[in-house]
Scaffold this active site. Structure first.
Site, PDB file in Angstrom:
ATOM      1  N   GLY A  69      42.751  42.061  43.077  1.00  0.00           N
ATOM      2  CA  GLY A  69      42.431  41.053  42.069  1.00  0.00           C
ATOM      3  C   GLY A  69      43.466  40.962  40.961  1.00  0.00           C
ATOM      4  O   GLY A  69      43.843  39.861  40.534  1.00  0.00           O
ATOM      5  N   GLY A 198      39.172  42.880  47.781  1.00  0.00           N
ATOM      6  CA  GLY A 198      38.354  43.459  48.840  1.00  0.00           C
ATOM      7  C   GLY A 198      37.351  44.505  48.386  1.00  0.00           C
ATOM      8  O   GLY A 198      36.206  44.520  48.843  1.00  0.00           O
ATOM      9  N   CYS A 323      37.722  49.421  32.982  1.00  0.00           N
ATOM     10  CA  CYS A 323      38.931  49.495  32.158  1.00  0.00           C
ATOM     11  C   CYS A 323      38.593  49.775  30.703  1.00  0.00           C
ATOM     12  O   CYS A 323      39.411  50.300  29.964  1.00  0.00           O
ATOM     13  CB  CYS A 323      39.708  48.184  32.243  1.00  0.00           C
ATOM     14  SG  CYS A 323      39.649  47.428  33.860  1.00  0.00           S
TER      15      CYS A 323
HETATM   16  C1  LIG Z   1      37.697  44.256  39.542  1.00  0.00           C
HETATM   17  C2  LIG Z   1      38.076  42.954  38.956  1.00  0.00           C
HETATM   18  C3  LIG Z   1      39.423  42.562  38.904  1.00  0.00           C
HETATM   19  C4  LIG Z   1      40.547  43.456  39.356  1.00  0.00           C
HETATM   20  O1  LIG Z   1      40.589  43.601  40.735  1.00  0.00           O
HETATM   21  P1  LIG Z   1      41.440  44.820  41.363  1.00  0.00           P
HETATM   22  O2  LIG Z   1      41.417  44.553  42.825  1.00  0.00           O
HETATM   23  O3  LIG Z   1      40.716  46.071  40.983  1.00  0.00           O
HETATM   24  O4  LIG Z   1      42.806  44.738  40.784  1.00  0.00           O
HETATM   25  C5  LIG Z   1      39.709  41.318  38.379  1.00  0.00           C
HETATM   26  N1  LIG Z   1      38.734  40.504  37.936  1.00  0.00           N
HETATM   27  C6  LIG Z   1      37.442  40.840  37.969  1.00  0.00           C
HETATM   28  C7  LIG Z   1      36.411  39.881  37.484  1.00  0.00           C
HETATM   29  C8  LIG Z   1      37.066  42.084  38.475  1.00  0.00           C
HETATM   30  O5  LIG Z   1      35.778  42.435  38.488  1.00  0.00           O
END
Ligand SMILES: *Cc1c(COP(=O)(O)O)cnc(C)c1O
Length: 377
Positions: A69, A198, A323
């Protein structure tokens, strides 16, 4: 251990793992190599791409595999700006985005871009009229999340997409919490760019994708080899890609049943807490909400101490995004919806999955009640 933190990450789908492990131990060829073992993996990656595209109403050549993400969000936002630099430097987003969006935006602000951060109502939903009036001649991108990772609110994506399309503005959505949980059709919703990860839907960590509507000539974020049709360099995470496609397919195949089940557990847990623990209040909206999320404000409680006690009693939960945990900052999402610092540092997020049981719901409630009583005494 009772795991109630599925918005942070999820357990891997066993069947998806079993299918994908072939690419770790048997066919571990690099898909770019030229022997048949490699060609087979390459073909399987394309099948996985097609599976994912079909689920979202996209075409297979609109799906690009990334490391997750955060990378997808960085790519979509940074390179949209580069693509549109001749039109302007104004971006519209919201106050409740994930840090991978917010920190990318503040990086851009330091480089001459201007960002309008939309407010939300007290339930966490943006106001379409506020969005309308924020649109300017030089607006190049609207980036609004599909569903919030802390309070689970689902944003009016269809209306946002329609507005963006009418004004010829790119529309990106961080759909990390929505993919695998809500049915999504990128065309019906007028989405131009969509980020997914994923590990939020029972695939492994470190794999995700970005949907890029065809015709949008987004440049690469990661330069190097010619993988992903020249748009995202790096040897493919073959195991992750295959596992992700199967985990996603499995999620949608049983979504009706699983969402009802998880929602009933979530509602049970929510009403037990709200009815039996004094000074507890729901954060977010109960209607436009992810079925697995509950977020509750407990008066006169330190969220951090509550988490420690819950952990000592075997419950994995969260104050908001992973985070934020470990830092003393109160949740920026709860701050945005309530402007109440106490609420933002005394709210607990519990996020369930199909692997939770009714027994765990009762146990969690009992433990939570005891922990709160202890902290308040
Ligand atoms: C977890 C999350 C991300 C980050 O995704 P990663 O694959 O952990 O980098 C971004 N946006 C939202 C809304 C998330 O919940």
């Amino acid at each position: 251990m009772i795991y109630m933190d599925n918005a942070s990450t999820t357990a891997v789908d066993k069947e998806a793992f079993d299918i994908a492990k072939k690419y770790l131990f048997e066919n571990y060829a690099n898909p770019s190599s030229s022997y048949s073992m490699a060609n087979d993996v390459k073909a399987d990656i394309e099948d996985a791409r097609e599976m994912i595209a079909n689920i979202l109403g996209a075409r297979y050549n609109e799906i690009y595999f990334t490391s997750g993400g955060s990378e997808s969000n960085n790519w979509a936002i940074l390179k949209s700006c580069e693509l549109m630099e001749n039109k302007g430097k104004h971006i519209i987003s919201s106050r409740i985005e994930h840090h991978s969006v917010l920190h990318t935006l503040s990086y851009l602000e330091k480089r001459g871009y201007e960002v309008t951060y939309l407010n939300t109502d007290e339930k966490g939903i943006i106001d379409i009229n506020e969005l309308k009036s924020a649109i300017r001649e030089d607006t190049i991108l609207i980036s609004i999340m599909f569903a919030n990772n802390e309070i689970g609110t689902i944003e009016p994506i269809k209306e946002i997409g329609k507005l963006a399309r009418e004004h010829n503005i790119l529309f990106h959505t961080d759909a990390v919490q929505a993919v695998g949980h809500l049915s999504i059709d990128v065309n019906e919703l007028n989405i131009d760019l969509l980020s997914a990860s994923g590990h939020k839907f029972h695939a492994p960590k470190g794999i995700g994708f970005l949907y890029i509507r065809s015709g949008i000539k987004l440049q690469s974020l990661i330069h190097g080899g010619s993988q992903e049709r020249n748009r995202r360099a790096g040897t493919e995470n073959t195991f992750g890609i295959i596992a992700m496609a199967h985990a996603l397919k499995n999620s949608y195949e049983t979504l009706d049943k699983d969402s009802l089940y998880v929602k009933s557990l979530r509602d049970r847990l929510g009403s037990l807490i709200l009815k039996n623990i004094e000074g507890s209040h729901i954060n977010g909206d109960m209607e436009n909400r992810l079925f697995n999320n509950i977020n509750i404000y407990f008066e006169n409680i330190s969220g951090e101490l509550l988490l420690i006690l819950l952990n000592q009693n075997g419950v994995c939960a969260s104050l908001g995004s992973a985070c934020t945990t470990g830092s003393i900052d109160p949740s920026h999402v709860i701050m945005a919806v309530s402007n109440d610092k106490k609420r933002a540092s005394s709210s607990l997020r519990l996020t369930l999955s199909k692997y939770n049981t009714e027994d765990e719901v009762y146990k969690t409630f009992e433990i939570l009640k005891k922990c709160i009583e202890k902290l308040r005494s």
